[in-house]
Design an enzyme around this catalytic site. Structure first.
Site: not given
Ligand code: AMP
Length: 218
Positions: A14, A89, A123, A156, A167
Site C-alpha cells: 500500500k 487501524r 523488504r 525494518r 501485526r
Molecule cells: P506501518 O508502516 O503502517 O506498518 O506502521 C508501522 C507501525 O506504526 C505499526 O506497527 C504501529 O506500531 C504504528 N502505527 C502506524 N499507524 C498506526 C495507526 N493508525 N494506529 C496505531 N498504530 C499505528
C-alpha cells in the site's frame, strides 16, 4: 480534489501504491507509520512513548494517532487532495476520522496473509538514502547494498516473524472490520494485490476511474 484512504495487510504494497498515486496526481501522501518512524529516527519526545510499541508490532494508542492525524490534516492546504496510508487501524480511529473529515474512496488491497508476510519479510530499506527494495521483485544489483548510494540495506525493526504475526493478526481482527463503516457509505473498492506493482496500480486506477499509469513517464 481527490481524497483517498488506502488499506491492506502489511506487505501488500500500500505504501508503494500510495506513493505512485500521490506523485502522479499531485496528492499529499500521509503515512502514519512513516510519521512515527521519523519521530523515532529524530529522537523526539513522542519517540520515547512509541518505540517499544512499534518494535513489538503493536498498535500505538489511539489518542496519539488521532493527535498526529488532526495536526497533519489541520496543516493541510485544502486545494490539494490526499491519500492516507496506515490509518484507520481500528473502529475508534475510523469513527474519529468520519466525524471530522471525509474521503471519496477507500482502496483495499487484497492479499492472502502468507503472501503478505513473505513480501514484508523481503523488504529492505537503505540505511543511507532510504531507497526501498524488495528481495522478491526489486533486489539490489549487489547483495544488501544500495544501488543508488552504496550504503547497507536493512530490514525494518518490526519486519520480524514475531512482530509481523502480531501485526497481521491485528489487521484481521481490528483493521479489516473497519471496512464495514466505509461500506455503509459505498466508497470501498477492493483490488487484487497479487500482481506486479504496475498491475496493481492500474487495477486501482480502473476502479477509481482514473487514467491508466504511464510507468515510463513517472
Ligand atoms: P506501518 O508502516 O503502517 O506498518 O506502521 C508501522 C507501525 O506504526 C505499526 O506497527 C504501529 O506500531 C504504528 N502505527 C502506524 N499507524 C498506526 C495507526 N493508525 N494506529 C496505531 N498504530 C499505528
Amino acid at each position: 480534489m481527490q481524497k483517498y484512504i488506502i488499506m491492506g495487510p502489511q506487505g501488500c504494497g500500500k505504501g508503494t501504491q500510495a506513493t505512485l498515486l500521490a506523485k502522479d496526481l499531485g496528492l499529499t501522501h500521509f503515512s502514519v507509520g512513516d510519521i512515527f518512524r521519523w519521530n523515532v529516527a529524530a529522537h523526539t519526545k513522542l519517540a520515547a512513548r512509541i518505540k517499544r510499541i512499534m518494535d513489538a508490532g503493536e498498535l500505538v494508542p489511539d489518542e496519539l494517532v488521532e493527535e498526529i492525524i488532526r495536526r497533519r490534516l489541520d496543516q493541510h492546504d485544502w486545494n490539494y487532495g490526499y491519500i492516507i496510508d496506515g490509518f484507520p487501524r481500528n473502529a475508534k480511529q475510523a469513527r474519529f476520522f468520519l466525524e471530522s473529515y471525509d474521503v471519496d474512496a477507500v482502496v483495499h488491497i487484497n492479499l492472502p496473509a502468507e503472501v503478505a508476510q513473505r513480501r514484508a519479510l523481503s523488504r529492505r530499506t537503505c540505511t543511507g538514502c532510504g531507497m526501498e527494495y524488495n528481495l522478491m521483485h526489486r533486489p539490489p544489483a549487489v547483495a544488501e547494498t544500495c544501488d543508488a548510494c552504496g550504503e547497507r540495506l536493512a530490514s525494518r525493526r518490526d519486519d520480524t516473524v514475531e512482530a509481523l504475526a502480531k501485526r497481521l493478526h491485528d489487521y484481521d481482527t481490528k483493521t479489516r472490520p473497519t471496512l464495514e463503516l466505509f461500506e455503509q457509505k459505498e466508497i470501498v473498492v477492493y483490488v487484487d494485490g497479487s500482481g506486479t506493482v504496475a498491475e496493481t496500480q492500474n487495477r486501482i486506477r480502473e476502479l477509481l476511474k482514473l487514467p491508466q499509469w504511464a510507468a515510463a513517464a513517472s
